[in-house]
Design a protein around this motif. Structure first.
Motif, short mmCIF file in Angstrom:
data_model
loop_
_atom_site.label_atom_id
_atom_site.label_comp_id
_atom_site.label_asym_id
_atom_site.label_seq_id
_atom_site.Cartn_x
_atom_site.Cartn_y
_atom_site.Cartn_z
N GLU A 1 57.34 28.47 83.68
CA GLU A 1 55.97 28.25 83.21
C GLU A 1 55.60 29.21 82.08
N GLU A 2 56.10 30.43 82.14
CA GLU A 2 55.80 31.42 81.10
C GLU A 2 56.40 31.02 79.75
N GLU A 3 57.49 30.28 79.77
CA GLU A 3 58.16 29.89 78.54
C GLU A 3 57.76 28.50 78.06
N ARG A 4 57.17 27.71 78.94
CA ARG A 4 56.93 26.29 78.66
C ARG A 4 56.17 26.05 77.36
N ASP A 5 55.08 26.77 77.13
CA ASP A 5 54.26 26.50 75.95
C ASP A 5 55.01 26.80 74.67
N ASP A 6 55.89 27.80 74.69
CA ASP A 6 56.70 28.09 73.50
C ASP A 6 57.61 26.92 73.16
N TYR A 7 58.20 26.31 74.19
CA TYR A 7 59.08 25.16 73.95
C TYR A 7 58.29 23.93 73.53
N LEU A 8 57.09 23.78 74.05
CA LEU A 8 56.24 22.68 73.62
C LEU A 8 55.86 22.83 72.15
N ALA B 1 64.12 19.70 75.12
CA ALA B 1 63.63 20.89 74.44
C ALA B 1 64.74 21.83 74.00
N LYS B 2 65.78 21.98 74.83
CA LYS B 2 66.87 22.90 74.49
C LYS B 2 68.02 22.15 73.83
#
Length: 402
Positions: free
Chosen positions: A363-370, A382-383
């Protein structure tokens, strides 16, 4: 919840994990889709404790290479001497592909072709002749045999459709004396020059089950949604997860869905009518939105869920604020076979078993990948690791599939 952690103990000189395989296979096959498997995949046919232990250890391993280029990273281990294939001439690559029948494979195929453009421009590869098996073992066997007899190949790249059936054909390719690169799905031989894959299905199962156990209570119910039986990486995903659920008192029921969104939604709706569903576990996340819609239709709170790094799940996760995890079967691996050929052409050593990083999105990384994948379609992963390749981002946004 307090979890009974399994202690990862590497089995001495463990053999190559040749039963590591691919992402989802959505070829339309739907055997047993209306029945639960009752955890049958945890039996000796698909579950190997030594491989489980090894992959748990590898999840915490230090990877060699630049972390900004994860498609070139690897876990330290035996290396293959490629000096006999060193050449200054462009190589013709022959690629026997299982299929591009699902979004994960389509995303990878786009990335692979953009990487190919770079190596063609650099004079490393003259061309890549590709044959697509359309998820058919017999077709892929015929494709490999064609390449051996008539393809004039300097090197073979093979993404096997299935494990046992393709083994003899891969061995025949090895017998030509040309370099053979196997990736994604494995075979039951170690004759290939290199076998490229993320850590594997056990690692997926461990990461997802650990997350659910940490967010649930003993006695809670998890519904497992599985694509189809008999695909090794999918079986080991569930085998690892089922072991952890059982050891921590989590009730489970699992279904084969054939990757059909309507069936997924129907299964979850039926399970909701039987009682509270606390968690959803998936061996591939592209049906996660359909599962969540069943809760919406029933007016119920979302469960804890593990999906995948497909954009549709990441967007639903952000939109709803649910408690989720996006496990990853690193799509950037589609670059690595061609980059392996570049190293072979230079006569450089390459890992005999090329194990790539495989890290879930939290969850902490999700917005960066979005943010990084803004504008990509829902079927994008995403990856995918193609941000530095020509055509980015348009080729992936427009799904320009060769």
């Amino acid at each position: 919840m307090r979890r009974n952690h399994l202690k990862g103990v590497l089995a001495g000189a463990a053999a190559l994990a040749v039963l590591t395989a691919c992402s989802t296979d959505e070829s339309g096959a739907d055997p047993g889709a209306d029945e639960t498997s009752d955890g049958a995949s945890s039996d000796s046919e698909w579950f190997a404790q030594a491989d489980f232990d090894q992959q748990r250890e590898q999840m915490d391993a230090t990877f060699e290479g630049n972390p900004d280029e994860p498609w070139l990273q690897y876990i330290d281990g035996p290396m293959t001497d490629t000096s006999k294939w060193k050449t200054d001439k462009p190589m013709k690559a022959c690629f026997a592909n299982a299929s591009i029948s699902n979004p994960w494979r389509q995303t990878g195929w786009i990335t692979m072709n953009q990487q190919l453009k770079v190596l063609e421009d650099n004079g490393v590869i003259s061309e890549m002749e590709t044959r697509d098996a359309g998820d058919d073992d017999n077709k892929q066997i015929a494709d490999i045999d064609y390449f051996i007899s008539e393809g004039n190949c300097d090197a073979f790249i093979i993404s096997p459709n299935s494990t046992a059936a393709l083994t003899p054909a891969v061995e025949r390719a090895c017998e030509t004396g040309k370099p053979v690169v196997v990736f994604d799905r494995g075979v039951e031989t170690n004759c290939a020059t290199t076998f490229i894959h993320p850590i594997g299905g056990y690692a997926w199962g461990i990461a997802t089950a650990d997350f659910l156990v940490d967010n649930l209570e003993e006695g809670d119910k998890v519904v497992a949604l599985r694509i189809l039986p008999g695909v090794d990486v999918l079986e080991t995903r569930w085998g690892a997860a089922k072991k952890i659920f059982d050891e921590n008192g989590i009730e489970t029921v699992d279904y084969f869905t054939g990757a059909n969104p309507e069936k997924i939604k129907s299964i979850i709706t039926d399970e909701i009518t039987k009682g509270e569903v606390h968690g959803i576990w998936m061996d591939a996340g592209d049906g996660s939105v359909a599962a969540l819609e069943a809760f919406e239709d029933a007016g119920m709170d979302y469960p804890v869920i593990t999906g995948e790094d497909e954009m549709s799940f990441l967007r639903k996760w952000e939109e709803t604020g649910l408690n989720g995890l996006a496990p990853v079967y690193s799509n950037f691996q589609w670059r690595t076979p061609l980059l392996a050929l570049e190293k072979i052409a230079k006569g450089e050593e390459i890992p005999t078993e090329w194990v790539l990083p495989q890290e879930p999105i939290t969850e902490e990384e999700r917005d960066d990948y979005l943010e990084a994948n803004n504008g990509m379609p829902d079927g994008h992963y995403a990856k995918f690791g193609g941000e530095d390749l020509p055509g980015y981002p348009d080729v992936w946004q427009e799904r320009q599939i060769p």
